[in-house]
Design a protein around this motif. Structure first.
Motif, PDB file in Angstrom:
ATOM      1  N   ALA A  24      30.652  -5.950  28.677  1.00 31.31           N
ATOM      2  CA  ALA A  24      29.909  -6.236  27.644  1.00 31.31           C
ATOM      3  C   ALA A  24      29.784  -6.795  26.147  1.00 31.31           C
ATOM      4  O   ALA A  24      28.969  -7.216  25.411  1.00 31.31           O
ATOM      5  N   GLU A  25      31.330  -7.175  26.480  1.00 32.62           N
ATOM      6  CA  GLU A  25      31.946  -8.870  25.518  1.00 32.62           C
ATOM      7  C   GLU A  25      31.261  -9.454  25.685  1.00 32.62           C
ATOM      8  O   GLU A  25      31.041 -10.416  26.440  1.00 32.62           O
ATOM      9  N   PRO A  26      30.621  -9.883  23.852  1.00 32.10           N
ATOM     10  CA  PRO A  26      30.407 -11.752  24.044  1.00 32.10           C
ATOM     11  C   PRO A  26      31.874 -13.073  24.679  1.00 32.10           C
ATOM     12  O   PRO A  26      31.992 -14.031  25.938  1.00 32.10           O
ATOM     13  N   PHE A  27      33.432 -11.701  24.949  1.00 34.81           N
ATOM     14  CA  PHE A  27      34.407 -13.249  24.968  1.00 34.81           C
ATOM     15  C   PHE A  27      34.349 -13.195  27.533  1.00 34.81           C
ATOM     16  O   PHE A  27      35.300 -13.602  27.109  1.00 34.81           O
ATOM     17  N   TRP A  28      34.176 -11.756  27.822  1.00 33.88           N
ATOM     18  CA  TRP A  28      34.257 -11.285  28.838  1.00 33.88           C
ATOM     19  C   TRP A  28      34.037 -12.603  30.122  1.00 33.88           C
ATOM     20  O   TRP A  28      34.473 -12.838  30.845  1.00 33.88           O
ATOM     21  N   PRO A  29      32.717 -13.266  30.257  1.00 35.24           N
ATOM     22  CA  PRO A  29      32.259 -14.461  30.271  1.00 35.24           C
ATOM     23  C   PRO A  29      33.254 -16.078  30.534  1.00 35.24           C
ATOM     24  O   PRO A  29      33.861 -16.739  31.873  1.00 35.24           O
ATOM     25  N   HIS A  30      34.259 -15.848  29.046  1.00 34.10           N
ATOM     26  CA  HIS A  30      35.052 -16.785  29.144  1.00 34.10           C
ATOM     27  C   HIS A  30      36.421 -16.715  29.487  1.00 34.10           C
ATOM     28  O   HIS A  30      37.538 -17.515  30.229  1.00 34.10           O
ATOM     29  N   VAL A  31      36.788 -14.870  29.652  1.00 34.00           N
ATOM     30  CA  VAL A  31      37.904 -14.821  30.934  1.00 34.00           C
ATOM     31  C   VAL A  31      37.543 -14.334  32.259  1.00 34.00           C
ATOM     32  O   VAL A  31      38.860 -13.900  32.974  1.00 34.00           O
ATOM     33  N   ALA A  32      36.642 -13.711  32.442  1.00 38.57           N
ATOM     34  CA  ALA A  32      36.541 -13.138  34.162  1.00 38.57           C
ATOM     35  C   ALA A  32      36.659 -13.807  35.361  1.00 38.57           C
ATOM     36  O   ALA A  32      37.392 -13.558  36.200  1.00 38.57           O
ATOM     37  N   ASP A  33      36.836 -15.087  35.476  1.00 35.90           N
ATOM     38  CA  ASP A  33      37.489 -16.040  36.345  1.00 35.90           C
ATOM     39  C   ASP A  33      38.953 -16.579  36.339  1.00 35.90           C
ATOM     40  O   ASP A  33      39.119 -16.871  37.265  1.00 35.90           O
ATOM     41  N   ASN A  34      39.773 -16.068  35.703  1.00 33.46           N
ATOM     42  CA  ASN A  34      41.018 -16.440  35.450  1.00 33.46           C
ATOM     43  C   ASN A  34      41.855 -15.108  35.646  1.00 33.46           C
ATOM     44  O   ASN A  34      41.344 -13.754  34.206  1.00 33.46           O
ATOM     45  N   ASP A  35      42.202 -14.243  36.840  1.00 29.57           N
ATOM     46  CA  ASP A  35      43.057 -13.228  37.078  1.00 29.57           C
ATOM     47  C   ASP A  35      43.604 -12.656  35.839  1.00 29.57           C
ATOM     48  O   ASP A  35      43.809 -11.311  35.393  1.00 29.57           O
ATOM     49  N   ALA A  36      44.172 -13.201  35.282  1.00 27.71           N
ATOM     50  CA  ALA A  36      45.722 -13.004  34.570  1.00 27.71           C
ATOM     51  C   ALA A  36      44.592 -12.952  32.942  1.00 27.71           C
ATOM     52  O   ALA A  36      45.069 -11.691  32.579  1.00 27.71           O
ATOM     53  N   ARG A  37      44.132 -13.194  32.825  1.00 26.76           N
ATOM     54  CA  ARG A  37      43.233 -13.431  31.674  1.00 26.76           C
ATOM     55  C   ARG A  37      42.411 -11.724  31.553  1.00 26.76           C
ATOM     56  O   ARG A  37      42.866 -11.479  30.221  1.00 26.76           O
ATOM     57  N   ALA A  38      41.759 -12.154  32.596  1.00 31.59           N
ATOM     58  CA  ALA A  38      41.004 -10.291  32.474  1.00 31.59           C
ATOM     59  C   ALA A  38      41.348  -9.407  32.841  1.00 31.59           C
ATOM     60  O   ALA A  38      41.617  -8.091  31.912  1.00 31.59           O
ATOM     61  N   ARG A  39      42.500  -9.467  33.672  1.00 34.15           N
ATOM     62  CA  ARG A  39      43.265  -8.048  33.582  1.00 34.15           C
ATOM     63  C   ARG A  39      43.956  -7.913  31.936  1.00 34.15           C
ATOM     64  O   ARG A  39      44.182  -6.360  31.507  1.00 34.15           O
ATOM     65  N   ALA A  40      44.676  -8.730  31.412  1.00 33.55           N
ATOM     66  CA  ALA A  40      45.106  -8.735  29.897  1.00 33.55           C
ATOM     67  C   ALA A  40      43.970  -8.231  29.041  1.00 33.55           C
ATOM     68  O   ALA A  40      44.248  -7.347  28.215  1.00 33.55           O
ATOM     69  N   MET A  41      42.883  -9.022  29.282  1.00 33.71           N
ATOM     70  CA  MET A  41      41.928  -8.174  28.282  1.00 33.71           C
ATOM     71  C   MET A  41      41.204  -6.232  28.408  1.00 33.71           C
ATOM     72  O   MET A  41      41.304  -5.792  27.545  1.00 33.71           O
ATOM     73  N   VAL A  42      41.257  -5.933  29.423  1.00 29.75           N
ATOM     74  CA  VAL A  42      40.560  -5.159  30.359  1.00 29.75           C
ATOM     75  C   VAL A  42      42.263  -4.097  29.732  1.00 29.75           C
ATOM     76  O   VAL A  42      42.091  -3.450  28.671  1.00 29.75           O
ATOM     77  N   GLU A  43      43.490  -4.051  29.961  1.00 30.98           N
ATOM     78  CA  GLU A  43      44.513  -3.806  29.180  1.00 30.98           C
ATOM     79  C   GLU A  43      44.117  -3.309  28.476  1.00 30.98           C
ATOM     80  O   GLU A  43      44.597  -2.755  27.385  1.00 30.98           O
ATOM     81  N   LEU A  44      43.995  -4.476  27.279  1.00 28.18           N
ATOM     82  CA  LEU A  44      44.062  -4.257  25.828  1.00 28.18           C
ATOM     83  C   LEU A  44      43.070  -2.893  25.622  1.00 28.18           C
ATOM     84  O   LEU A  44      42.963  -2.457  24.759  1.00 28.18           O
ATOM     85  N   MET A  45      41.883  -3.292  26.461  1.00 26.69           N
ATOM     86  CA  MET A  45      40.535  -2.512  26.343  1.00 26.69           C
ATOM     87  C   MET A  45      41.040  -1.171  26.694  1.00 26.69           C
ATOM     88  O   MET A  45      40.367  -0.052  25.371  1.00 26.69           O
ATOM     89  N   PHE A  46      42.013  -0.880  27.677  1.00 24.07           N
ATOM     90  CA  PHE A  46      42.385   0.342  27.639  1.00 24.07           C
ATOM     91  C   PHE A  46      42.777   0.877  27.160  1.00 24.07           C
ATOM     92  O   PHE A  46      42.648   1.811  26.554  1.00 24.07           O
ATOM     93  N   ASN A  47      44.387   0.028  26.293  1.00 26.81           N
ATOM     94  CA  ASN A  47      44.671   1.243  25.580  1.00 26.81           C
ATOM     95  C   ASN A  47      43.832   0.976  24.129  1.00 26.81           C
ATOM     96  O   ASN A  47      44.658   2.240  23.101  1.00 26.81           O
TER      97      ASN A  47
END
Length: 86
Positions: A63-86
């Motif tokens: 739902a975040e505006p940044f997601w399309p910019h990181v979704a195709d990069n596995d490491a960045r996407a995982r990092a962002m989800v982990e940050l959101m998780f925490n």
């Protein structure tokens, strides 16, 4: 024995609490009288809670505006989800 009736009776007697509370004998309790102090959680219960929390973090990222910019990069996407998780 009618197990469905038993379950309904216990639910009615215990009541449902979605957040931990201290019961009348000083035990931390949740749900329909789950005694967290003495019983705790099983591995399956912990895994289910974790799965639900991880999925919630992923939905928040989508739902975040940044997601399309990181979704195709596995490491960045995982990092962002982990940050959101925490």
């Amino acid at each position: 024995m009618d197990l469905n009736k038993l379950a309904e009776d216990v639910k009615k007697a215990e009541g449902l609490r979605f957040k931990p509370y201290v019961d009348t004998v000083g035990k931390v309790t949740i749900g329909y009288g789950r005694n967290l102090t003495d019983v705790g959680l099983s591995q399956q219960e912990v895994d289910l809670l974790f799965k639900n929390d991880l999925n919630a973090a992923l939905r928040q990222c989508w739902a975040e505006p940044f997601w399309p910019h990181v979704a195709d990069n596995d490491a960045r996407a995982r990092a962002m989800v982990e940050l959101m998780f925490n």
